[in-house]
Design an enzyme around this catalytic site. Structure first.
Site, short mmCIF file in Angstrom:
data_model
loop_
_atom_site.label_atom_id
_atom_site.label_comp_id
_atom_site.label_asym_id
_atom_site.label_seq_id
_atom_site.Cartn_x
_atom_site.Cartn_y
_atom_site.Cartn_z
N PRO A 122 0.74 -1.16 0.04
CG PRO A 122 -0.20 -1.13 2.16
CD PRO A 122 0.53 -2.25 1.15
CG ASN A 123 -0.19 4.21 1.37
OD1 ASN A 123 -1.25 4.91 0.92
ND2 ASN A 123 -0.24 3.62 2.62
NE ARG B 23 4.14 6.63 1.60
CZ ARG B 23 4.24 5.30 2.07
NH1 ARG B 23 4.52 4.56 1.24
NH2 ARG B 23 3.97 5.01 3.55
CG HIS C 202 5.16 -1.82 10.31
ND1 HIS C 202 6.50 -2.28 10.39
CD2 HIS C 202 4.95 -0.98 9.66
CE1 HIS C 202 7.19 -1.51 9.57
NE2 HIS C 202 6.39 -0.57 9.05
CG ASP D 277 -0.76 -16.80 9.03
OD1 ASP D 277 0.39 -16.53 9.55
OD2 ASP D 277 -1.91 -16.63 9.77
CG LEU E 10 11.46 2.09 -0.90
CD1 LEU E 10 9.85 2.77 -1.35
CD2 LEU E 10 12.37 2.50 -2.29
CB SER E 11 12.59 3.97 4.73
OG SER E 11 11.64 3.30 5.32
NE ARG F 140 7.33 4.71 9.79
CZ ARG F 140 6.19 4.79 9.03
NH1 ARG F 140 5.68 3.66 8.34
NH2 ARG F 140 5.40 5.68 8.98
C1 DQA Z 1 8.33 0.95 3.81
C2 DQA Z 1 8.27 1.25 5.24
C3 DQA Z 1 6.70 1.01 6.14
O1 DQA Z 1 6.97 1.30 7.37
C4 DQA Z 1 5.78 2.04 5.42
O2 DQA Z 1 4.70 2.06 6.03
C5 DQA Z 1 5.77 1.87 3.99
C6 DQA Z 1 7.15 1.84 3.32
C7 DQA Z 1 9.50 1.21 3.19
O3 DQA Z 1 9.59 0.79 2.13
O4 DQA Z 1 10.50 1.71 3.44
O5 DQA Z 1 4.81 1.86 3.36
O6 DQA Z 1 7.75 -0.41 3.58
#
Ligand code: DQA
Length: 161
Positions: free
Chosen positions: A12-13, A20, A83, A90, A104-105, A114
């Site tokens: 997601p996102n 973003r 998280h 599962d 990524l982060s 996180r």
């Molecule tokens: C993420 C880290 C997650 O905590 C966050 O909710 C994301 C991106 C990352 O790629 O750093 O959506 O998965």
């Protein structure tokens, strides 16, 4: 014949990459991430298929179908599902092809919530903090698991004079 396709799943996102929270995720777009990892796949002789969904059940269905669809494994960025989604955890535990978790982060250097991944214990490993390169490293990890580590090109014998 061994599968030469790898599946990259973005949660997601991640469709919003580029705009973003650029301070955290940079300006690279999802298409650019996909281009980078596909190009790396070509160099390593593997076709990369990348998919993104904001829907937990869709990601689960893609994980379930990975082996049947001939993928050698999955590079998975579960986004925030990392998280808390026990259903995603599962699904990863239920399939036979290896899954490498990527971020990524550097999730371990961010907010406390996180730092815990419910997926990590059932993934084959986790790579975090290298931006788009996390996916490239994730693909290499997958290939190392399924084919063995990349070997440097064989040294050429010294030229005779
Ligand atoms: C993420 C880290 C997650 O905590 C966050 O909710 C994301 C991106 C990352 O790629 O750093 O959506 O998965």
């Amino acid at each position: 014949m061994a599968a030469t396709r790898a599946l990259v799943l973005h949660g997601p996102n991640l469709n919003l990459l580029g705009t973003r929270e650029p301070d955290v995720y940079g300006r690279v777009t999802l298409s650019e991430v996909n281009r980078l990892v596909r190009a790396h796949g070509r160099r390593r002789g593997v076709t990369v298929e990348a998919r993104q969904s904001n829907v937990e059940g869709q990601l689960i269905d893609w994980l379930h179908g990975a082996e049947r669809q001939g993928f050698l494994g999955v590079v998975l960025n579960p986004g925030a599902f990392t998280h808390y989604s026990l259903a995603l955890r599962d699904a990863v535990a239920s399939i036979r092809v290896p899954v490498v978790e990527v971020h990524l982060s550097n999730v371990h250097a961010r907010e406390k919530f996180r730092r815990h991944s419910v997926v990590a214990a059932v993934a084959r490993g986790q790579i975090a903090g290298f931006g788009a390169v996390s996916y490239v490293l994730g693909l290499d990890a997958l290939l190392a698991l399924t084919r063995g580590p990349a070997r440097p090109p064989a040294a050429r014998p010294p030229r005779r004079r």
